[in-house]
Design a protein around this motif. Structure first.
Motif, short mmCIF file in Angstrom:
data_model
loop_
_atom_site.label_atom_id
_atom_site.label_comp_id
_atom_site.label_asym_id
_atom_site.label_seq_id
_atom_site.Cartn_x
_atom_site.Cartn_y
_atom_site.Cartn_z
N SER A 5 6.24 31.39 26.35
CA SER A 5 6.71 30.84 24.92
C SER A 5 7.94 30.78 24.25
CB SER A 5 5.50 31.28 23.98
OG SER A 5 4.11 31.21 24.36
N LYS A 6 8.40 32.07 24.53
CA LYS A 6 9.72 32.55 24.00
C LYS A 6 10.83 31.43 24.80
CE LYS A 6 13.22 36.28 23.85
NZ LYS A 6 14.27 35.81 24.53
N GLU A 10 13.12 28.62 23.27
CA GLU A 10 14.53 28.52 23.24
C GLU A 10 15.20 27.36 23.71
OE1 GLU A 10 17.10 31.60 24.33
OE2 GLU A 10 15.27 33.26 24.57
N LEU A 11 14.31 26.73 24.58
CA LEU A 11 14.52 25.40 25.06
C LEU A 11 14.54 24.18 23.99
CD1 LEU A 11 12.83 25.01 28.63
CD2 LEU A 11 15.26 25.02 28.37
N ILE A 12 13.67 24.35 23.31
CA ILE A 12 13.48 23.47 22.19
C ILE A 12 14.61 23.70 21.15
CG2 ILE A 12 11.94 22.94 19.97
CD1 ILE A 12 9.51 23.49 21.72
N PHE A 69 19.97 35.16 32.57
CA PHE A 69 20.65 36.26 32.23
C PHE A 69 20.00 37.31 31.00
CE2 PHE A 69 24.53 35.00 34.76
CZ PHE A 69 24.28 35.81 35.96
N ARG A 70 19.85 36.37 29.96
CA ARG A 70 19.40 37.11 28.73
C ARG A 70 17.71 37.51 28.97
NH1 ARG A 70 18.81 34.30 25.09
NH2 ARG A 70 19.48 32.22 25.73
N ASN A 71 17.13 37.00 29.74
CA ASN A 71 15.86 37.20 30.17
C ASN A 71 15.42 37.72 31.56
OD1 ASN A 71 14.07 35.81 27.65
ND2 ASN A 71 15.74 34.53 27.94
N ASN A 72 16.35 38.32 32.18
CA ASN A 72 16.48 38.83 33.61
C ASN A 72 15.51 38.03 34.31
OD1 ASN A 72 17.48 41.44 32.65
ND2 ASN A 72 15.87 41.79 31.45
#
Length: 217
Positions: A5-6, A10-12, A69-72
């Motif tokens: 969901s996160k 972020e895409l939206i 990168f930010r979400n590994n």
């Protein structure tokens, strides 16, 4: 908010704040929509539009890499981003027209997959990936939902047409269709055939439902 969901939010947010296309949609597909998704997965996504520039592509690519990168998340560029991240509506139409396959009268042949850098950057791979994405588990994220829905329905009908062309019979059972889409004439499977990962239950369930609602020949 869970990881998926996160990522989708972020895409939206990125689309709302950075994309100036007149007409486009964002679609995600692959492991992010199955129970196989984990921190070691990548986010399979394409943005479809009428036209885009080099600067548009770079902006989207940089955001997607940063998001990983930010979400590994794993970055998978076996097929380079340039060949899969942003696609034209014309690309989708050509994929739905089964352009990447060899047609001989009413029969089709699936060209063998090559692992060369040149092949993975080819238009054939681009179109095959689009067709697979729209006929595997996939999800609309943002943009022109009517356009996404229309292309998805047309892609499903096209893949059934391909199955009939691969076998060359007028009437096929659901099992015959699924077999032809998942197993090649020489036993090819998964990425070596049409890209459907038969070891993933969600993929097979999706295929069965798709065949049931589209096998109208």
């Amino acid at each position: 908010m869970d990881t998926k969901s996160k990522l989708f939010q972020e895409l939206i947010n990125f689309a709302k704040n950075n994309l100036n296309f007149d007409d486009y949609f964002i679609c995600v597909y692959g492991s992010c929509l199955t129970s196989q998704f984990s921190d070691n997965s990548d986010l399979d996504i394409f943005i479809a539009t009428k036209d885009y520039s080099v600067d548009d592509f770079k902006k989207i690519r940089d955001f997607i890499i940063d998001l990983h990168f930010r979400n590994n998340l794993k970055i998978d560029e076996e097929i380079p981003y340039k060949n899969k991240l942003v696609v034209l509506y014309k690309d989708i139409k050509d994929a739905i027209s089964l352009e990447p396959f060899i047609k001989n009268n009413h029969k089709y042949i699936v060209p063998p997959i090559k692992t060369t850098k040149k092949y993975l950057q080819s238009r054939e791979v681009r179109l095959r990936l689009i067709l697979n994405a729209l006929t595997s588990p996939n999800k609309f994220i943002y943009g022109n939902k009517l356009k996404y829905t229309r292309f998805k329905k047309e892609a499903e009908k096209a893949i059934i047409q391909l199955a009939y062309g691969l076998i060359g019979k007028k009437h096929l059972s659901a099992n015959e269709i699924i077999y032809s889409l998942t197993i090649g004439i020489h036993g090819e499977k998964n990425q070596s055939h049409l890209g459907y990962k038969i070891q993933r239950q969600e993929v097979m369930t999706h295929l069965k439902k798709m065949v049931k609602r589209n096998n109208l020949f």
